[in-house]
Design a protein around this motif. Structure first.
Motif, short mmCIF file in Angstrom:
data_model
loop_
_atom_site.label_atom_id
_atom_site.label_comp_id
_atom_site.label_asym_id
_atom_site.label_seq_id
_atom_site.Cartn_x
_atom_site.Cartn_y
_atom_site.Cartn_z
N PRO A 175 -22.34 -44.69 -0.10
CA PRO A 175 -23.19 -44.03 0.90
C PRO A 175 -24.59 -43.75 0.34
O PRO A 175 -24.77 -43.59 -0.88
N VAL A 176 -25.56 -43.69 1.23
CA VAL A 176 -26.94 -43.37 0.83
C VAL A 176 -27.00 -41.85 0.61
O VAL A 176 -26.61 -41.08 1.49
N VAL A 177 -27.47 -41.47 -0.56
CA VAL A 177 -27.57 -40.04 -0.85
C VAL A 177 -28.93 -39.55 -0.38
O VAL A 177 -29.95 -40.17 -0.68
N MET A 178 -28.93 -38.51 0.41
CA MET A 178 -30.21 -37.99 0.88
C MET A 178 -30.13 -36.48 1.06
O MET A 178 -29.06 -35.93 1.32
N THR A 179 -31.28 -35.86 0.89
CA THR A 179 -31.38 -34.41 1.04
C THR A 179 -31.42 -34.09 2.52
O THR A 179 -32.08 -34.78 3.29
N PHE A 180 -30.70 -33.04 2.88
CA PHE A 180 -30.72 -32.64 4.28
C PHE A 180 -30.47 -31.14 4.36
O PHE A 180 -29.34 -30.67 4.19
N PRO A 181 -31.53 -30.41 4.64
CA PRO A 181 -31.40 -28.95 4.61
C PRO A 181 -30.45 -28.40 5.67
O PRO A 181 -29.83 -27.36 5.45
N LEU A 236 -27.63 -28.99 6.45
CA LEU A 236 -26.27 -29.44 6.16
C LEU A 236 -25.20 -28.54 6.78
O LEU A 236 -24.11 -28.99 7.11
N PRO A 270 -18.55 -49.39 0.97
CA PRO A 270 -19.97 -49.33 0.61
C PRO A 270 -20.35 -47.94 0.10
O PRO A 270 -19.83 -46.93 0.57
#
Lengths: 804, 297
Positions: A30-36, A38, A28
């Protein structure tokens, strides 16, 4: 280990590729998302990636395992039943090892939250691994207890052995055991693979053979019928086994249909083929028990007749017992004697019509003894007397109660009516003939014409020539004095011609402490059964008759008393000794009776068609003598055993008793047939009305009938000088053939080996056990259960790994 | 009770004007402090101080006691003047929220405006510094009423952008500050821990009082993600594919350890450290300020 459907396993292998492909190709996105934040993820990314891969791998493994298990289950994975436990243990340990190993790995992977836990789990895992290896070595390192041979649908070399002894006629739930056995056997043969080699064997002494095909086997099975002289199962099996041993077919099976009665399974020795069957495990054995564990049955015991021949006005007495097995039933018994009708039997329209007219027919209801598991009544006694014409008469005793087993519900008998037999009693000096005469022909019997014997008594001095013996069927020599050679020759000739001679030796044969020379002459020793030595002396009176066994017909009346016969009350003070000589090889000789000092008391020798009985002490002694010592006290005091013995010797010497006309089924009948008085040829009618009568002729003065294979009255019809004349005999089942006593498992184990066979009682059980033997123990349910568990675990883990 | 609702971020988000936001937050906060007995909001009220023997029991603020487990009494007249600097992190990461109504930046400026409102009302001079890779804006401290308008006006127009160079910015700030001041830093501190502390220590060594408002998004604290995710750092552009479920506990442990480490170092050096996330009410931050203010009184 075998697989019933290898193709399914192949399909499973192909399907295994599906999760693998999905794993690599269909991951599948992956859901791409912002994450400060990291940077905090990056710190542990390596560990997390490994864990993620491990989880994916674990799920992939579980999914592959799930498909593999289902494929294995449907592929029909099975092992020999004997190995099933080992494989189960192996699987269990393997599974536990994997589980514990995974937990230990997971604990270690999670950076050792609990060092002790990881250590203990690791240790357990290692131990389990050790046991796994050990078990694997056990399973593969030793010969297994059982193995699977060939594929389940391969042709079979099979023996279908059906017990067709009379007890299989036992009717229960509206079918006989034989019908039930044949029904199951027919079904069994029908479901055997088409190219199977099938031998339908039965306990009928026939030579076993492979039928051409299963249809022929089924046909042979259909033709089987009850036989009345059966072989045992072990003997039959031993004869049939070489067939499947020599068969080129790999799969071999033996099916035994039996009611497990003792008589069918009792054997003294096991044959070589049977031993091989027990020792080798390449043949599956199925025992189909069609018997009834608690049968109900009334059985008539063998009949006892007072005489096989009676004078025209004599009395025939028939005695019998009734045995009861199981439920209480009051028996009703009918006794009947057929009239002597020379015109019957007669064949009409292919069927034999038997005499219908009865001389007598009586029905009795005996009082039964108290109930018990096997209770016999008091003996039943039927008697009949009339002024009967000479000839052979037939009769039967029958139970009127319908019970499970018909084979023992009717007993047959035959007897002859003959005019009194001429008997000559020759007594030596000082010998008293009265006792013998009174025994064989009581005065009262003589008066009313019931005596079997017409007795003539003469002194030995009056016996001048052998011609005087002519006309007498039986000659008795009581304490004879020396005889001339011509007289010995005359006696020998008389016996050879079929007459009987009874000699009772006493003091008259004595001369100077030894036997008189006349008695040592070769012609004399041929008649006497050996060479007389000297008289044995026992003045203390401690010697008497002492029979070893009561098997000889003269002891028939003593058998019921067995050891309680008071032989010792009639002591023998003197008796002759006799030594075995070369004549024993020439003539069949036996010693039916001995003295207590183990010296022979009575010898029987067959010469030609006749018989000689020599008693080595006289029965003509006075009770007291002033001139000499008496040789015995046989007729002093309570002398009933001596009286009975003398009577029975007299009857035995009578020809009729020796040519027995009441025989067990299967015995060859050989009756003396004097063609000067009887027809030379006869038509023999069997009790089976469908059977065609056979013609038999006189050979060597006898007529023989070899086919008395069914219980019943047999009729021999002849014609002498234009006058129809009938003889005959009766055949009965032996007690053994109708004994319903069941054999124990230990006895069956002795024959077939413990654990070597499987017992079934119906078709379903056979199918199940046949399946177990052919396919082994299937893993289907276990594999499906395991697949279910794996599916559950996969579901749990995937839910846990991919929440939301 | 009605004004207390403005302490909740989701409520204050409905008010668009920052000055009103600040006003409502402070009113809600102060109303909470004087819930019982109600003395009304007055200019005279300045701050709290620790209860000492001889103080009137009526002056004990029981709300504060309930929250801090310590006895404080209200002071009604200004006793001190302290120069405050609101230092706002302007970096791109501050504009992040996952599922809250306010971004970290929104939360931060709302908090800053409220503090400014409070300080101006106490006639304390308050200034504003914004930074990302360097100091971007600087509003010198004033205690006049007009300062609040200027300050709020500036705050309202700020947009988070660029990368952070915290150390350089703070060093630059330290060089700018001449007098002893109260420096209130609003940042997510998602930078190297040592770099952060070095910069803060520099301020502290210059004699300034420092309050670190460590603003994180609620998602950055609880890591509520599921399944396989590709995370992207808004400042560096770095990407990472993670199994969120497998990562959660590790991440939460790390973020807590990070906060604990900052707290420990701050305590050691007399720095106030206020860890907050965008789901929390504003009063915690305000109270922390007041306590700090009192300590300097």
């Amino acid at each position: 280990m075998t697989l019933a459907h290898l193709s399914v396993l192949g399909l499973g292998g192909v399907l295994l590729a599906v999760p693998v492909l999905l794993h690599f190709l269909m991951q599948p996105k992956p859901v791409v998302m912002t994450f400060p934040a990291l940077r905090f993820l990056q710190k542990r990314s390596a560990t997390n990636q490994s864990r993620m891969r491990l989880r994916h791998l674990l799920l992939l493994l579980l999914r592959c395992l799930l498909i593999g298990l289902v494929a294995l289950a449907f592929a029909g994975l099975s092992v020999a039943s004997a190995d099933f436990g080992k494989w189960l243990t192996l699987g269990g340990i393997g599974f536990a090892t994997v589980v514990v190993g995974l937990i230990a790995a997971a604990a270690w992977f999670r950076e050792n939250r609990n060092l002790m836990l990881v250590s203990v789990l690791g240790l357990i895992s290692i131990l389990l691994m050790f046991f796994l290896v050990h078990t694997v070595m056990q399973v593969f390192g030793k010969d297994s207890g059982g193995r699977l041979i060939g594929r389940s649908n391969e042709p079979v070399a099979a023996i279908v052995l059906v017990d067709n002894s009379p007890t299989m006629e036992y009717r229960f739930e509206n079918e006989t055991r034989f019908e039930k056995a044949k029904g199951i056997a027919a079904w069994l043969i029908n479901q055997l693979p088409i190219e199977s080699q099938v031998c339908v064997a039965a306990t009928d002494h026939d030579t076993p053979f492979f039928s051409v095909d299963t249809a022929a086997a089924a046909k042979r099975l259909g033709k089987l019928d009850i036989v009345y002289q059966s072989a045992t199962i072990p003997d039959t099996l031993d004869r049939a086994l070489p067939l499947i041993e020599k068969s080129e077919l790999q799969r071999r099976e033996v099916y035994i249909f039996t009611d497990l009665t003792e008589k069918s399974w009792t054997t003294e020795t096991s044959g070589a083929a049977l031993k091989r069957l027990v020792e080798n495990d390449d043949t599956s054995i199925f025992l189909i028990d069609v018997g009834v564990k608690e049968p109900n049955n009334l059985s008539l015991q063998p009949l006892e007749l007072n005489a096989a021949s009676i004078p025209p006005r004599g009395e025939i007495v028939v005695s019998c017992d009734v045995d009861r097995l199981g439920a209480e039933t009051v028996p009703s018994i009918t006794f009947q004697i057929q009239a002597n009708d020379p015109s019957r039997p007669v064949v009409r329209d292919g069927k034999t019509l038997y005499p219908q007219q009865m001389l007598t027919q009586t029905t009795l209801t005996p009082t039964m003894a108290p109930t018990g598991p096997r209770t016999a009544t008091a003996p039943l006694r039927f008697s009949f007397a009339d002024d009967l014409p000479e000839g052979t008469y037939h009769g039967s005793v029958a139970l009127n109660n319908a019970d499970g087993l018909p084979g023992d519900d009717r007993r047959y008998f035959s007897f002859e009516v003959k005019s009194a037999v001429p008997v000559l009693i020759v007594h030596g000096p000082d010998a008293l003939p009265d006792a013998l005469a009174a025994c064989i022909s009581p005065y009262e019997s003589q008066d009313d014409g019931k005596s079997q014997f017409d007795v003539t008594t003469i002194n030995q001095f009056d016996l001048q020539s052998p011609e005087q013996l002519d006309g007498f069927d039986i000659v008795y020599l009581l304490d004879p004095a020396p005889l001339s050679l011509s007289m010995w020759d005359g006696l020998h000739a008389s016996v050879e011609n079929g007459n009987a001679l009874g000699i009772f030796l006493g003091h008259n044969a004595l001369r100077k402490g030894a036997a008189e020379k006349s008695f040592l002459h070769p012609q004399a020793t041929e008649i006497l059964g050996g060479r007389l030595t000297f008289p044995f002396r026992a003045p203390a009176g401690d010697v008497a008759f002492s029979p070893d066994r009561l098997t000889h017909p003269i002891f028939k009346m003593f058998r019921k008393f067995e050891s309680s016969v008071p032989w010792n009350t009639n002591p023998v003070y003197y008796h002759w000794g006799i030594e075995r000589d070369s004549t024993w090889e020439k003539y069949p000789t036996e010693i039916p009776l001995r003295f207590t000092d183990r010296e022979p008391a009575l010898l029987e020798r067959t010469i030609g068609s006749g018989v000689v009985m020599v008693m080595l002490t006289p029965i003509s002694e006075p009770s007291y003598s002033t001139e000499r010592e008496v040789w015995n006290d046989l007729f002093v005091g309570d002398n009933w055993p001596i009286y009975q013995l003398t009577v029975d010797i007299g009857k035995y010497l009578l020809q009729g008793d020796r040519d027995s006309i009441n025989v067990p089924v299967g015995q060859v009948i050989a009756l003396r047939n004097d063609v000067t008085h009887f027809p030379e040829t006869y038509r023999a009618f069997s009790p089976v009305s469908e059977k065609t009568p056979t013609n038999i002729s006189t050979v060597n003065g006898r007529i023989s009938y070899k086919f008395a294979d069914t219980p019943g009255n047999y009729y021999l019809q002849g014609n002498y000088d234009g006058i129809p004349l009938q003889r005959g005999f009766s055949a009965n089942l032996s007690l053994r053939e109708t004994d319903l006593t069941r054999v124990g498992q230990d006895d069956v184990d002795l024959v077939l080996g413990s654990g070597r066979y499987q017992i079934a009682t119906d078709q379903n059980a056979i199918e199940l056990q046949q399946g177990t033997a052919r396919k082994g123990q299937e893993f289907f349910p276990l594999l499906m259960l395991l697949a279910l568990v794996v599916m559950g675990v996969e579901h749990l883990l995937s839910n846990r790994f991919y929440k939301g | 009770m009605s004004v207390e609702k403005y302490l909740k971020p989701e409520v204050i988000n409905q008010i668009k004007r920052l000055d009103l936001r600040a006003q409502f937050v402070v009113k809600g906060f102060l109303h909470g402090l004087h819930a019982s007995p109600f003395h009304g909001f007055s200019v005279e009220f300045s701050e709290h101080r620790k209860y000492t023997q001889g103080d009137d029991l009526k002056d004990i603020d029981w709300q504060v006691y309930a929250k801090t487990d310590k006895y404080y009494v209200k002071k009604f007249e200004s006793e001190t003047n302290i120069t405050g600097y609101l230092v706002m992190d302007l970096s791109h990461s501050m504009g992040y929220t996952y599922r809250q109504t306010l971004t970290k930046f929104d939360y931060g400026i709302c908090l800053a405006a409220s503090l400014a409102y409070l300080m101006v009302n106490q006639q304390d001079p308050v200034g504003l510094i914004t930074f990302n890779d360097k100091i971007r804006h600087s509003l010198p401290p004033r205690s006049k009423r007009t300062q609040l308008g200027n300050l709020i006006s500036l705050l309202s127009n700020l947009k988070p952008a660029g990368v952070t160079d915290f150390r350089n910015s703070i060093f630059q700030l330290a060089a700018m500050l001449k007098n002893r001041s109260l420096v209130m830093i609003f940042s997510d501190f998602l930078i190297d821990e040592k770099e952060t502390m070095d910069a803060v220590f520099r301020l502290r060594h210059s004699g300034h009082d420092v309050i670190m408002f460590h603003i994180l998004d609620e998602a950055e604290v609880s890591f509520p993600f599921n399944g396989v995710c590709k995370m992207k750092d808004p400042e560096t552009g770095d990407e990472l594919r993670v199994d969120a479920d497998g990562f959660r506990s590790d991440y939460v442990d790390q973020i807590e350890a990070f906060r604990a480490s900052l707290n420990r170092q701050c305590q050691k050096n007399g720095i106030d450290y206020v860890p907050i996330d965008t789901s929390m009410q504003f009063d915690k931050a305000l109270l922390e300020y007041l306590i700090s203010r009192r300590a300097r009184g």
